[in-house]
Scaffold this motif. Structure first.
Motif, PDB file in Angstrom:
ATOM      1  N   ARG A  22      -0.178  62.772  11.111  1.00 15.68           N
ATOM      2  CA  ARG A  22       0.573  64.011  11.325  1.00 15.68           C
ATOM      3  C   ARG A  22       1.238  64.488  10.039  1.00 15.68           C
ATOM      4  O   ARG A  22       1.392  65.690   9.832  1.00 15.68           O
ATOM      5  CB  ARG A  22       1.605  63.828  12.422  1.00 15.68           C
ATOM      6  N   LEU A  23       1.614  63.538   9.188  1.00 12.44           N
ATOM      7  CA  LEU A  23       2.242  63.880   7.911  1.00 12.44           C
ATOM      8  C   LEU A  23       1.214  64.146   6.814  1.00 12.44           C
ATOM      9  O   LEU A  23       1.569  64.561   5.709  1.00 12.44           O
ATOM     10  CB  LEU A  23       3.163  62.732   7.463  1.00 12.44           C
ATOM     11  N   GLU A  24      -0.051  63.853   7.103  1.00 14.46           N
ATOM     12  CA  GLU A  24      -1.158  64.005   6.156  1.00 14.46           C
ATOM     13  C   GLU A  24      -0.945  63.152   4.907  1.00 14.46           C
ATOM     14  O   GLU A  24      -1.113  63.596   3.778  1.00 14.46           O
ATOM     15  CB  GLU A  24      -1.375  65.477   5.801  1.00 14.46           C
ATOM     16  N   ILE A  25      -0.534  61.888   5.158  1.00 12.17           N
ATOM     17  CA  ILE A  25      -0.379  60.901   4.094  1.00 12.17           C
ATOM     18  C   ILE A  25      -1.082  59.622   4.536  1.00 12.17           C
ATOM     19  O   ILE A  25      -1.442  59.478   5.700  1.00 12.17           O
ATOM     20  CB  ILE A  25       1.115  60.610   3.780  1.00 12.17           C
ATOM     21  N   SER A  26      -1.223  58.692   3.615  1.00  6.69           N
ATOM     22  CA  SER A  26      -1.871  57.418   3.977  1.00  6.69           C
ATOM     23  C   SER A  26      -0.921  56.569   4.815  1.00  6.69           C
ATOM     24  O   SER A  26       0.304  56.726   4.739  1.00  6.69           O
ATOM     25  CB  SER A  26      -2.269  56.647   2.710  1.00  6.69           C
ATOM     26  N   ILE A  27      -1.493  55.680   5.595  1.00 12.97           N
ATOM     27  CA  ILE A  27      -0.664  54.789   6.408  1.00 12.97           C
ATOM     28  C   ILE A  27       0.199  53.907   5.509  1.00 12.97           C
ATOM     29  O   ILE A  27       1.366  53.647   5.811  1.00 12.97           O
ATOM     30  CB  ILE A  27      -1.492  53.941   7.399  1.00 12.97           C
ATOM     31  N   ARG A  28      -0.334  53.471   4.384  1.00 11.39           N
ATOM     32  CA  ARG A  28       0.428  52.627   3.457  1.00 11.39           C
ATOM     33  C   ARG A  28       1.652  53.381   2.936  1.00 11.39           C
ATOM     34  O   ARG A  28       2.741  52.824   2.862  1.00 11.39           O
ATOM     35  CB  ARG A  28      -0.457  52.187   2.296  1.00 11.39           C
ATOM     36  N   ASP A  41       8.968  62.904   0.035  1.00  9.55           N
ATOM     37  CA  ASP A  41       9.515  64.183  -0.407  1.00  9.55           C
ATOM     38  C   ASP A  41      10.151  64.949   0.748  1.00  9.55           C
ATOM     39  O   ASP A  41      10.095  64.531   1.897  1.00  9.55           O
ATOM     40  CB  ASP A  41       8.453  65.019  -1.129  1.00  9.55           C
ATOM     41  N   PHE A  42      10.767  66.079   0.422  1.00 12.38           N
ATOM     42  CA  PHE A  42      11.487  66.863   1.423  1.00 12.38           C
ATOM     43  C   PHE A  42      10.576  67.372   2.532  1.00 12.38           C
ATOM     44  O   PHE A  42      10.994  67.451   3.690  1.00 12.38           O
ATOM     45  CB  PHE A  42      12.229  68.032   0.764  1.00 12.38           C
ATOM     46  N   THR A  43       9.335  67.693   2.192  1.00  9.81           N
ATOM     47  CA  THR A  43       8.396  68.174   3.204  1.00  9.81           C
ATOM     48  C   THR A  43       8.155  67.107   4.264  1.00  9.81           C
ATOM     49  O   THR A  43       8.116  67.407   5.457  1.00  9.81           O
ATOM     50  CB  THR A  43       7.052  68.565   2.546  1.00  9.81           C
ATOM     51  N   ILE A  44       8.004  65.873   3.840  1.00 11.10           N
ATOM     52  CA  ILE A  44       7.796  64.763   4.775  1.00 11.10           C
ATOM     53  C   ILE A  44       9.001  64.614   5.685  1.00 11.10           C
ATOM     54  O   ILE A  44       8.864  64.502   6.904  1.00 11.10           O
ATOM     55  CB  ILE A  44       7.504  63.456   4.012  1.00 11.10           C
ATOM     56  N   TRP A  45      10.204  64.639   5.112  1.00 10.62           N
ATOM     57  CA  TRP A  45      11.410  64.454   5.914  1.00 10.62           C
ATOM     58  C   TRP A  45      11.647  65.628   6.863  1.00 10.62           C
ATOM     59  O   TRP A  45      12.101  65.435   7.990  1.00 10.62           O
ATOM     60  CB  TRP A  45      12.622  64.188   5.019  1.00 10.62           C
ATOM     61  N   ASP A  46      11.317  66.831   6.426  1.00  5.72           N
ATOM     62  CA  ASP A  46      11.427  67.992   7.319  1.00  5.72           C
ATOM     63  C   ASP A  46      10.493  67.823   8.514  1.00  5.72           C
ATOM     64  O   ASP A  46      10.862  68.100   9.654  1.00  5.72           O
ATOM     65  CB  ASP A  46      11.090  69.288   6.579  1.00  5.72           C
ATOM     66  N   THR A  47       9.277  67.354   8.260  1.00  4.71           N
ATOM     67  CA  THR A  47       8.306  67.148   9.333  1.00  4.71           C
ATOM     68  C   THR A  47       8.734  66.006  10.245  1.00  4.71           C
ATOM     69  O   THR A  47       8.620  66.113  11.475  1.00  4.71           O
ATOM     70  CB  THR A  47       6.907  66.877   8.741  1.00  4.71           C
ATOM     71  N   LEU A  48       9.249  64.928   9.670  1.00  7.39           N
ATOM     72  CA  LEU A  48       9.740  63.815  10.493  1.00  7.39           C
ATOM     73  C   LEU A  48      10.873  64.280  11.403  1.00  7.39           C
ATOM     74  O   LEU A  48      10.948  63.879  12.567  1.00  7.39           O
ATOM     75  CB  LEU A  48      10.208  62.657   9.602  1.00  7.39           C
ATOM     76  N   GLU A  49      11.734  65.122  10.874  1.00  5.83           N
ATOM     77  CA  GLU A  49      12.828  65.666  11.679  1.00  5.83           C
ATOM     78  C   GLU A  49      12.275  66.500  12.837  1.00  5.83           C
ATOM     79  O   GLU A  49      12.739  66.388  13.974  1.00  5.83           O
ATOM     80  CB  GLU A  49      13.727  66.523  10.784  1.00  5.83           C
ATOM     81  N   ASP A  50      11.263  67.308  12.553  1.00  9.23           N
ATOM     82  CA  ASP A  50      10.639  68.127  13.604  1.00  9.23           C
ATOM     83  C   ASP A  50       9.971  67.260  14.669  1.00  9.23           C
ATOM     84  O   ASP A  50      10.072  67.540  15.860  1.00  9.23           O
ATOM     85  CB  ASP A  50       9.601  69.084  13.006  1.00  9.23           C
ATOM     86  N   ILE A  51       9.273  66.226  14.250  1.00 10.00           N
ATOM     87  CA  ILE A  51       8.544  65.359  15.185  1.00 10.00           C
ATOM     88  C   ILE A  51       9.497  64.572  16.073  1.00 10.00           C
ATOM     89  O   ILE A  51       9.290  64.463  17.279  1.00 10.00           O
ATOM     90  CB  ILE A  51       7.608  64.395  14.417  1.00 10.00           C
ATOM     91  N   THR A  52      10.541  64.015  15.465  1.00 14.41           N
ATOM     92  CA  THR A  52      11.431  63.119  16.215  1.00 14.41           C
ATOM     93  C   THR A  52      12.605  63.838  16.872  1.00 14.41           C
ATOM     94  O   THR A  52      13.209  63.313  17.805  1.00 14.41           O
ATOM     95  CB  THR A  52      12.008  62.022  15.293  1.00 14.41           C
ATOM     96  N   GLY A  53      12.963  65.019  16.353  1.00 15.61           N
ATOM     97  CA  GLY A  53      14.126  65.733  16.874  1.00 15.61           C
ATOM     98  C   GLY A  53      15.444  65.139  16.403  1.00 15.61           C
ATOM     99  O   GLY A  53      16.503  65.427  16.948  1.00 15.61           O
TER     100      GLY A  53
END
Length: 63
Positions: A22-28, A41-53
Motif C-alpha cells: 500500500r505504501l509502494e515500498i519494499s517489505i524490508r 519520509d513524510f509521504t509514508i507517514w501521511d499514508t500510514l496516518e490515513d490507513i490507520t486513522g
C-alpha cells in the motif's frame, strides 16, 4: 520498536507485506520503519496516518 505502529497495523488486519504494498515500498523498508531502524519520509507517514486513522506523531513514537 514502534509499538504503536505495529499495533495499529495489526488492529487494521494488515500484514507487513500488505502495508508495504500500500505504501509502494519494499517489505524490508517497511520492517525497518516499524522496528525504528529507518525514519521514512513524510509521504509514508501521511499514508500510514490515513490507513490507520492514528496521528503520525503517535505512530512515530519509539518504545
Amino acid at each position: 520498536m514502534r509499538k504503536n505502529l505495529k499495533e495499529a497495523r495489526q488492529r487494521a488486519g494488515i500484514t507487513q507485506q500488505q502495508m508495504a504494498d500500500r505504501l509502494e515500498i519494499s517489505i524490508r523498508y517497511y520492517q525497518n520503519i516499524e522496528t525504528g531502524d529507518r525514519t521514512g519520509d513524510f509521504t509514508i507517514w501521511d499514508t500510514l496516518e490515513d490507513i490507520t486513522g492514528i496521528h503520525q506523531r503517535i505512530l512515530r513514537e519509539l518504545s
